[in-house]
Design an enzyme around this catalytic site. Structure first.
Site, PDB file in Angstrom:
ATOM      1  CD  GLU A 422      -2.535  -1.565   0.010  1.00 16.24           C
ATOM      2  OE1 GLU A 422      -2.776  -0.671  -0.817  1.00 16.24           O
ATOM      3  OE2 GLU A 422      -2.818  -2.752  -0.178  1.00 16.24           O
ATOM      4  N   GLY A 423       1.973   1.222  -0.706  1.00 15.24           N
ATOM      5  CA  GLY A 423       2.898   2.351  -0.769  1.00 15.24           C
ATOM      6  C   GLY A 423       3.964   2.189   0.286  1.00 15.24           C
TER       7      GLY A 423
END
Length: 561
Positions: A422-423
């Site tokens: 998620e980043g």
């Protein structure tokens, strides 16, 4: 001693530190009364303690298998998932019109915290579904919402997101998956995706994939990406799973940890998909899901930290080496540090969730800006805390921490990926000093003003702690102003230590509020403010070094050593 969901600690934060009461004063969340929130925390804790936590080790030792193209999940996961679905936990914050409870995201994040500590591998499944629910709510057509949302909210179906490809990780614009119009409003989706968590599931009726792909003649880069709903089974005229779609799991990734959650390589071979949102606007829709997931992943780190800390404390109490090792100064230092950082990370995450909810309830841009600013901090600091605490938990166990049977190492292996997906946390930090400071640093400086105002108010009761917090915020303000005057590369070079410094200052603020409540909260606040907060000085010194020293090393120097 088995895992105990930290309902009491969460309740304390929502009552005294990051008050949730203002939410129930809004029309949107009027039903979220203190009594309701308390009841849901109690029931959620029971679910975690009695149903999910007993599956923690099973997911690691008996991971899912792919047999002749069919995924077989860990024994016991199906029954536990059914309990989650039957209890309505997937729809806690989902829209009422489609079967959800419509309660604050803050409460949902509190529940996800407890579920993550109980069994992260299984918790990841409903968390992804919740993110998909939000993306569809905001971007899908009425027809897609009417078909998919009730089944996702009830838990009959599950949801995934398909972004990453072998050549396109963080550089999403490099993806090659194609979407060819079929002339009837649908599209043929062709391509391969990797790292797809719960890409298949044998305890739901359908797996619903949100897939990023390119339409013919789409612009290059992220501007030419569209989003599609691509189900495992094509819904029939009654909305029930019908014929199999042209997609499947190629293989399962062999991972460091989080073994109970199948991470799939997915192949789409002309699979039928429906456009979600506008053509070439897929990233905006997907970011709705990703932003939901970023806060959720931060909460995952906090939940695992809680479980790892509990296990380490139990071992320290029972292990005798020249007396119980719980009495040894260094062991106490580790456990106190673990507990203090968990509290800080949890308070930051819940404050972000409250801001999200207030933005939704009031439409106020100030709340939305606050939530946007806090999201990368909550994600990065929450997951970094999970990793640090789980690693320290292994150390508390000594040699037994290196032995798999104790279960201490599993927490570290499981939580390590949260700083990546998620980043990555580096991307979160660059987002913080980049896009989130595009307002000239206004939100950053406003938050620091709040920290200093709180410290001023606490001077009478605890002058030394208040001064430490006020001074830390002032130093952070000075570095913030310095960063704002730098070129992007210099900002980015110091982004990670800067984010940690900001998290430490925010954490100190929340500990200072908790200190006023007395008891053990005071001792824990003093541990954080006196022992952990001073690290912000070193972080800010690194943040102000800029990029020159990093680029003084040639590429060959870094590669060859």
């Amino acid at each position: 001693m088995p895992y105990r969901a930290p309902a009491d600690d969460i309740r304390f934060i929502l009552d005294k530190v990051v008050p949730v009461a203002p939410l129930s004063a809004t029309d949107r969340f009027a039903e979220a009364t203190p009594d309701l929130i308390d009841a849901m925390l109690v029931e959620g804790a029971r679910l975690c303690d009695e149903v999910l936590a007993p599956l923690q080790r099973a997911g690691d030792t008996d991971p899912p298998r792919l047999e002749d193209g069919v995924l077989r999940s860990t024994a016991g996961f199906a029954g536990a998932y059914a309990k989650i679905a039957e209890g309505g936990w997937i729809g806690t914050a989902a829209p009422v019109d489609y079967g959800g409870m419509g309660l604050p995201q803050t409460l949902n994040m509190a529940l996800q915290d407890m579920m993550s500590g109980a069994c992260l591998a299984l918790q990841l499944n409903p968390m992804l579904t919740q993110g998909q629910i939000e993306a569809l709510e905001h971007h899908a057509s009425d027809a897609l919402r009417d078909l998919y949302l009730p089944k996702l909210i009830s838990g009959e179906w599950s949801g995934t997101m398909n972004l990453t490809e072998p050549q396109a990780g963080s550089d999403v614009g490099a993806l090659r998956t194609r979407a060819e119009p079929l002339g009837d409003g649908t599209h043929a989706i062709t391509g391969q995706k990797i790292f797809i968590s719960w890409g298949d599931c044998d305890f739901v009726g359908n797996v619903c994939h949100l897939v990023l792909a390119r339409l013919p003649d789409a612009p290059a880069g992220t501007r030419g990406i569209s989003l599609f709903m691509v189900p495992k089974f094509l819904p029939d005229a009654d909305g029930n799973p019908g014929a199999a779609n042209s997609l499947g799991v190629v293989s399962l990734e062999h991972k460091l940890g989080l073994h109970g959650s199948p991470t799939c390589v997915m192949a789409f071979e002309g699979a039928v998909g429906w456009l979600v949102g506008e053509p070439n606007k897929g990233m905006a829709a997907m970011f709705t899901m990703m932003n939901n997931a970023r806060l959720g992943v931060g909460v995952q780190g906090i939940g695992v930290a809680e479980a790892a800390c509990q296990k380490a404390a139990e071992y320290a109490r029972d292990r005798v080496q020249m007396g119980p090792i719980l009495g040894h100064p260094d062991v106490r230092r580790m456990l106190a540090t673990m507990r203090a950082e968990i509290f800080a990370a949890r308070a930051i995450a819940l404050s972000c969730a409250v801001a999200l909810d207030m933005a939704r309830a009031t439409g106020g841009s100030d709340w939305a800006d606050r939530a946007a600013f806090l999201t990368p901090i909550a994600k990065a600091y929450g997951t970094d805390t999970g990793i640090r605490v789980a690693e320290a938990g292994v150390q508390v166990h000594g040699g037994m921490g290196f032995i798999e049977e104790t279960g201490a190492a599993q927490y570290y292996r499981d939580v390590r990926v949260t700083a990546i997906y998620e980043g990555t946390n580096g991307i979160q930090a660059m987002d913080l000093v980049g896009r989130k400071m595009a307002d000239g640093g206004d939100m950053a400086l406003r938050l620091l003003e709040e920290v200093q105002s709180g410290a001023e108010a606490a001077r009478g009761a605890s002058p030394d702690l208040a001064e430490a917090v006020w001074s830390a915020a002032e130093t952070l303000r000075e570095t913030t102003e310095w960063l704002l005057a730098q070129e992007p590369r210099d900002r980015f070079a110091g982004a990670v230590p800067y984010l940690r410094a900001f998290a430490l200052v925010l954490g100190a603020r929340f500990h200072l509020v908790a200190w006023a409540e007395g008891g053990a909260r005071r001792a824990l606040a003093e541990v954080f403010i006196r022992r952990i907060l001073p690290q912000h000085t070193a972080c800010l010194a690194e943040a102000r070094e800029g990029a020159a020293g990093l680029y003084a090393l040639s590429d060959e120097d870094l590669v060859a050593g």
